[in-house]
Design a protein around this motif. Sequence first.
Motif, PDB file in Angstrom:
ATOM      1  N   LEU A  56      32.453  42.339  44.562  1.00 14.96           N
ATOM      2  CA  LEU A  56      31.849  41.061  44.922  1.00 14.96           C
ATOM      3  C   LEU A  56      32.649  39.954  44.267  1.00 14.96           C
ATOM      4  CD1 LEU A  56      29.461  39.714  46.438  1.00 14.96           C
ATOM      5  CD2 LEU A  56      28.321  39.565  44.208  1.00 14.96           C
ATOM      6  N   ALA A  57      33.500  39.294  45.062  1.00 18.39           N
ATOM      7  CA  ALA A  57      34.258  38.142  44.572  1.00 18.39           C
ATOM      8  C   ALA A  57      33.329  36.934  44.544  1.00 18.39           C
ATOM      9  CB  ALA A  57      35.459  37.879  45.469  1.00 18.39           C
ATOM     10  N   ALA A  58      33.361  36.171  43.435  1.00 23.08           N
ATOM     11  CA  ALA A  58      32.417  35.078  43.261  1.00 23.08           C
ATOM     12  C   ALA A  58      33.100  33.865  42.653  1.00 23.08           C
ATOM     13  CB  ALA A  58      31.267  35.522  42.355  1.00 23.08           C
ATOM     14  N   TYR A  70      33.348  27.041  37.300  1.00 23.04           N
ATOM     15  CA  TYR A  70      33.705  28.158  36.420  1.00 23.04           C
ATOM     16  C   TYR A  70      35.187  28.106  36.091  1.00 23.04           C
ATOM     17  CZ  TYR A  70      35.367  32.924  35.476  1.00 23.04           C
ATOM     18  OH  TYR A  70      36.015  34.018  34.966  1.00 23.04           O
ATOM     19  N   ASN A  71      35.494  28.291  34.799  1.00 24.16           N
ATOM     20  CA  ASN A  71      36.876  28.276  34.336  1.00 24.16           C
ATOM     21  C   ASN A  71      37.193  29.621  33.694  1.00 24.16           C
ATOM     22  OD1 ASN A  71      39.020  27.792  32.123  1.00 24.16           O
ATOM     23  ND2 ASN A  71      39.203  25.974  33.410  1.00 24.16           N
ATOM     24  N   MET A  72      38.031  30.396  34.349  1.00 29.23           N
ATOM     25  CA  MET A  72      38.346  31.735  33.870  1.00 29.23           C
ATOM     26  C   MET A  72      39.016  31.709  32.506  1.00 29.23           C
ATOM     27  SD  MET A  72      41.250  33.942  33.664  1.00 29.23           S
ATOM     28  CE  MET A  72      42.301  33.847  35.105  1.00 29.23           C
ATOM     29  N   PRO A 111      37.603  39.690  35.678  1.00 24.87           N
ATOM     30  CA  PRO A 111      37.842  38.264  35.884  1.00 24.87           C
ATOM     31  C   PRO A 111      39.308  37.910  36.145  1.00 24.87           C
ATOM     32  CG  PRO A 111      37.820  38.721  33.550  1.00 24.87           C
ATOM     33  CD  PRO A 111      37.731  40.057  34.246  1.00 24.87           C
ATOM     34  N   LEU A 112      40.179  38.927  36.258  1.00 21.00           N
ATOM     35  CA  LEU A 112      41.623  38.686  36.270  1.00 21.00           C
ATOM     36  C   LEU A 112      42.295  38.892  37.624  1.00 21.00           C
ATOM     37  CD1 LEU A 112      42.550  40.539  32.950  1.00 21.00           C
ATOM     38  CD2 LEU A 112      42.285  38.075  33.264  1.00 21.00           C
ATOM     39  N   GLY A 113      41.751  39.761  38.459  1.00 19.60           N
ATOM     40  CA  GLY A 113      42.490  40.249  39.624  1.00 19.60           C
ATOM     41  C   GLY A 113      42.609  39.289  40.779  1.00 19.60           C
ATOM     42  N   GLY A 114      41.803  38.235  40.806  1.00 18.46           N
ATOM     43  CA  GLY A 114      41.910  37.265  41.887  1.00 18.46           C
ATOM     44  C   GLY A 114      41.288  37.759  43.182  1.00 18.46           C
ATOM     45  N   VAL A 115      41.740  37.187  44.283  1.00 21.08           N
ATOM     46  CA  VAL A 115      41.159  37.486  45.586  1.00 21.08           C
ATOM     47  C   VAL A 115      42.279  37.631  46.606  1.00 21.08           C
ATOM     48  CG1 VAL A 115      40.864  35.041  46.202  1.00 21.08           C
ATOM     49  CG2 VAL A 115      39.343  36.758  47.193  1.00 21.08           C
ATOM     50  N   GLY A 116      42.122  38.555  47.551  1.00 25.23           N
ATOM     51  CA  GLY A 116      43.157  38.813  48.551  1.00 25.23           C
ATOM     52  C   GLY A 116      43.131  37.798  49.682  1.00 25.23           C
ATOM     53  N   ASP A 117      44.321  37.456  50.207  1.00 21.35           N
ATOM     54  CA  ASP A 117      44.404  36.515  51.319  1.00 21.35           C
ATOM     55  C   ASP A 117      44.757  37.243  52.613  1.00 21.35           C
ATOM     56  OD1 ASP A 117      47.107  37.112  51.077  1.00 21.35           O
ATOM     57  OD2 ASP A 117      47.678  35.123  50.344  1.00 21.35           O
ATOM     58  N   VAL A 163      35.543  35.625  39.799  1.00 24.52           N
ATOM     59  CA  VAL A 163      35.110  36.863  39.154  1.00 24.52           C
ATOM     60  C   VAL A 163      34.999  37.937  40.226  1.00 24.52           C
ATOM     61  CG1 VAL A 163      33.282  38.000  37.836  1.00 24.52           C
ATOM     62  CG2 VAL A 163      33.812  35.594  37.411  1.00 24.52           C
ATOM     63  N   ASN A 164      35.389  39.168  39.896  1.00 23.26           N
ATOM     64  CA  ASN A 164      35.191  40.311  40.788  1.00 23.26           C
ATOM     65  C   ASN A 164      34.171  41.249  40.152  1.00 23.26           C
ATOM     66  OD1 ASN A 164      37.137  39.951  43.047  1.00 23.26           O
ATOM     67  ND2 ASN A 164      38.645  39.992  41.397  1.00 23.26           N
TER      68      ASN A 164
END
Length: 259
Positions: A56-58, A70-72, A111-117, A163-164
């Motif tokens: 769940l990407a948020a 939110y600031n990682m 919290p590090l992996g990001g999100v795919g495009d 966040v994932n």
Amino acid sequence: MPSSLHAEFALPELSAGFSDRAPLWETVIPAGAHWSGILRRGLALRIVDLEGGANLAAVFHRQEDQLERYNMADTLKAQHTAHLTRGHALHTDMGRVIASITADTLGWHDPLGGVGDAALFERKYGVKRYQEHRNDMIRNGRDSLVLELAKYGLGARDLVANVNFFSKVSVGEDGSLEYVPRHSQAGAALDLRFEMNTLAAFSTAPHPLDPQRDYAPKPVKLIAWRAYAADARAPEDDLCRTSCAENGRAFTNTDRLFA
């Protein structure tokens, strides 16, 4: 920092009747879909991996001032961590807390992996468009989150580090990131309590580092309940508030905003 911070923790029971923990509403975000909403201060979400293997990407923005989000980097450095679990707070870029993880059966969220495009998903999974495949189309996480943010007047430039939930990414001594398969099992859950009025956007698209070659997203259930009254605040002895001095200061800054 308390040793219990990273321990597995049974979730508090939610009552079906009238109580502070009576569910207010619930919904399921289908596999590969997206959702957004305004979640008020003092509200909590129980987030449940229904089948196992969910991601769940948020992203989170303050409702009244969407430039605050939110600031990682601040979240991780303030709490000396590279993952999130019970007792951790999600910091904003204004030194406040937007949400807190008050319970967690899993013990590690990425919290590090990001999100795919779109380009990444096309290379990994091919192309399945809505015109031919309807609800079986392939949706990537980035476009899904941008679509949800657009409902509130935001755009791609407002998509910051996410966040994932339910995913685990380990960090090597050389700084390399390694996705850990089969980390989350069916029924894994966490409670996310909101300390601000928050615009939250979610996507159930697969994690960008997931090595699985088949597109196989999983559904996630959201159950909303009231953790404390909107005109109140998190208790002084709350684990998320007391787990480190930085969190204590950030909670104080947040409480002053709503005083």
